[in-house]
Design a protein around this motif. Structure first.
Motif, PDB file in Angstrom:
ATOM      1  N   ALA A  90      40.471  43.084  29.825  1.00 23.93           N
ATOM      2  CA  ALA A  90      40.035  43.363  28.454  1.00 23.93           C
ATOM      3  C   ALA A  90      41.089  42.968  27.428  1.00 23.93           C
ATOM      4  N   ALA A  91      42.356  43.225  27.717  1.00 19.32           N
ATOM      5  CA  ALA A  91      43.424  42.884  26.771  1.00 19.32           C
ATOM      6  C   ALA A  91      43.497  41.372  26.571  1.00 19.32           C
ATOM      7  N   GLU A  92      43.328  40.617  27.638  1.00 14.05           N
ATOM      8  CA  GLU A  92      43.348  39.156  27.536  1.00 14.05           C
ATOM      9  C   GLU A  92      42.212  38.669  26.645  1.00 14.05           C
ATOM     10  N   ARG A  93      41.015  39.239  26.835  1.00 13.06           N
ATOM     11  CA  ARG A  93      39.878  38.846  26.003  1.00 13.06           C
ATOM     12  C   ARG A  93      40.110  39.223  24.551  1.00 13.06           C
ATOM     13  N   ALA A  94      40.694  40.389  24.308  1.00 10.66           N
ATOM     14  CA  ALA A  94      40.970  40.816  22.932  1.00 10.66           C
ATOM     15  C   ALA A  94      41.959  39.866  22.252  1.00 10.66           C
ATOM     16  N   GLN A  95      42.979  39.446  22.975  1.00  5.31           N
ATOM     17  CA  GLN A  95      43.954  38.509  22.413  1.00  5.31           C
ATOM     18  C   GLN A  95      43.311  37.154  22.120  1.00  5.31           C
ATOM     19  N   GLU A  96      42.448  36.695  23.015  1.00  6.61           N
ATOM     20  CA  GLU A  96      41.744  35.432  22.786  1.00  6.61           C
ATOM     21  C   GLU A  96      40.837  35.520  21.562  1.00  6.61           C
ATOM     22  N   THR A  97      40.160  36.646  21.395  1.00 10.20           N
ATOM     23  CA  THR A  97      39.283  36.829  20.244  1.00 10.20           C
ATOM     24  C   THR A  97      40.094  36.845  18.959  1.00 10.20           C
ATOM     25  N   GLN A  98      41.218  37.557  18.966  1.00 10.13           N
ATOM     26  CA  GLN A  98      42.079  37.599  17.780  1.00 10.13           C
ATOM     27  C   GLN A  98      42.574  36.201  17.426  1.00 10.13           C
ATOM     28  N   ALA A  99      42.987  35.433  18.419  1.00 12.25           N
ATOM     29  CA  ALA A  99      43.465  34.069  18.165  1.00 12.25           C
ATOM     30  C   ALA A  99      42.347  33.204  17.585  1.00 12.25           C
ATOM     31  N   ARG A 100      41.122  33.381  18.078  1.00  8.97           N
ATOM     32  CA  ARG A 100      39.990  32.605  17.590  1.00  8.97           C
ATOM     33  C   ARG A 100      39.596  33.005  16.173  1.00  8.97           C
ATOM     34  N   LEU A 101      39.567  34.311  15.907  1.00 12.29           N
ATOM     35  CA  LEU A 101      39.151  34.797  14.589  1.00 12.29           C
ATOM     36  C   LEU A 101      40.248  34.642  13.551  1.00 12.29           C
ATOM     37  N   GLY A 116      43.328  30.577  52.680  1.00 14.92           N
ATOM     38  CA  GLY A 116      44.680  30.934  52.252  1.00 14.92           C
ATOM     39  C   GLY A 116      44.716  31.901  51.086  1.00 14.92           C
ATOM     40  N   VAL A 117      43.623  32.624  50.878  1.00 17.04           N
ATOM     41  CA  VAL A 117      43.528  33.586  49.780  1.00 17.04           C
ATOM     42  C   VAL A 117      43.565  34.991  50.367  1.00 17.04           C
ATOM     43  N   THR A 118      44.479  35.811  49.871  1.00 19.11           N
ATOM     44  CA  THR A 118      44.584  37.182  50.384  1.00 19.11           C
ATOM     45  C   THR A 118      43.763  38.147  49.535  1.00 19.11           C
ATOM     46  N   ASP A 119      43.509  39.314  50.104  1.00 20.14           N
ATOM     47  CA  ASP A 119      42.822  40.405  49.405  1.00 20.14           C
ATOM     48  C   ASP A 119      41.453  39.998  48.856  1.00 20.14           C
ATOM     49  N   VAL A 120      40.675  39.289  49.651  1.00 19.67           N
ATOM     50  CA  VAL A 120      39.334  38.876  49.228  1.00 19.67           C
ATOM     51  C   VAL A 120      38.352  39.998  49.532  1.00 19.67           C
ATOM     52  N   HIS A 121      37.589  40.389  48.523  1.00 18.47           N
ATOM     53  CA  HIS A 121      36.536  41.391  48.700  1.00 18.47           C
ATOM     54  C   HIS A 121      35.498  41.204  47.611  1.00 18.47           C
ATOM     55  N   ALA A 122      34.295  41.732  47.837  1.00 13.33           N
ATOM     56  CA  ALA A 122      33.178  41.517  46.920  1.00 13.33           C
ATOM     57  C   ALA A 122      33.459  42.057  45.525  1.00 13.33           C
ATOM     58  N   HIS A 123      34.166  43.149  45.430  1.00 14.32           N
ATOM     59  CA  HIS A 123      34.409  43.726  44.114  1.00 14.32           C
ATOM     60  C   HIS A 123      35.354  42.866  43.282  1.00 14.32           C
ATOM     61  N   ARG A 124      36.206  42.103  43.941  1.00  8.41           N
ATOM     62  CA  ARG A 124      37.057  41.162  43.208  1.00  8.41           C
ATOM     63  C   ARG A 124      36.171  40.148  42.487  1.00  8.41           C
ATOM     64  N   TRP A 125      35.118  39.700  43.160  1.00  4.03           N
ATOM     65  CA  TRP A 125      34.185  38.770  42.534  1.00  4.03           C
ATOM     66  C   TRP A 125      33.536  39.413  41.314  1.00  4.03           C
ATOM     67  N   ARG A 126      33.144  40.676  41.418  1.00  2.00           N
ATOM     68  CA  ARG A 126      32.513  41.362  40.284  1.00  2.00           C
ATOM     69  C   ARG A 126      33.463  41.440  39.094  1.00  2.00           C
ATOM     70  N   HIS A 127      34.731  41.746  39.360  1.00  3.69           N
ATOM     71  CA  HIS A 127      35.725  41.789  38.273  1.00  3.69           C
ATOM     72  C   HIS A 127      35.846  40.420  37.601  1.00  3.69           C
ATOM     73  N   SER A 128      35.991  39.393  38.412  1.00  5.70           N
ATOM     74  CA  SER A 128      36.146  38.033  37.885  1.00  5.70           C
ATOM     75  C   SER A 128      34.906  37.590  37.116  1.00  5.70           C
ATOM     76  N   PHE A 129      33.737  37.853  37.691  1.00  6.07           N
ATOM     77  CA  PHE A 129      32.490  37.446  37.048  1.00  6.07           C
ATOM     78  C   PHE A 129      32.323  38.146  35.706  1.00  6.07           C
ATOM     79  N   ALA A 130      32.543  39.469  35.679  1.00  8.97           N
ATOM     80  CA  ALA A 130      32.393  40.230  34.431  1.00  8.97           C
ATOM     81  C   ALA A 130      33.384  39.737  33.383  1.00  8.97           C
ATOM     82  N   HIS A 131      34.614  39.484  33.787  1.00 10.26           N
ATOM     83  CA  HIS A 131      35.635  38.996  32.862  1.00 10.26           C
ATOM     84  C   HIS A 131      35.245  37.638  32.277  1.00 10.26           C
ATOM     85  N   GLU A 132      34.876  36.707  33.139  1.00 11.56           N
ATOM     86  CA  GLU A 132      34.518  35.364  32.661  1.00 11.56           C
ATOM     87  C   GLU A 132      33.255  35.391  31.813  1.00 11.56           C
TER      88      GLU A 132
END
Length: 82
Positions: free
Chosen positions: A65-76, A18-34
């Motif tokens: 990247a923006a999400e990670r930057a906001q998380e870092t700012q909140a942590r620091l 039930g997941v749309t738009d599944v492709h290998a590059h989506r995994w790369r984006h998710s993996f790199a982000h996490e």
């Protein structure tokens, strides 16, 4: 299995789940982000995913990247103590 066979299999598995738009590059984006969210090193990420240029982790990690930057700012909390 060919590259096209992998593509077809991913689409079928995604549809079955039930997941749309599944492709290998989506995994790369998710993996790199996490990876970066968890504080992982860019050099290690490049080694794991077989990238030789720093353009690849920058590209695949840019989607959140923006999400990670906001998380870092909140942590620091820099600026919160001024």
């Amino acid at each position: 299995m060919t590259a096209n066979g992998i593509k077809i299999l991913l689409k079928r598995l995604g549809a079955a789940a039930g997941v749309t738009d599944v492709h290998a590059h989506r995994w790369r984006h998710s993996f790199a982000h996490e990876w970066k969210r968890a504080g992982g090193d860019t050099g290690d990420l490049m080694l794991l995913l077989g990238w030789t240029s720093e353009d690849a982790p920058r590209h695949y990690g840019a989607s959140a990247a923006a999400e990670r930057a906001q998380e870092t700012q909140a942590r620091l909390g820099i600026g919160e103590r001024v």
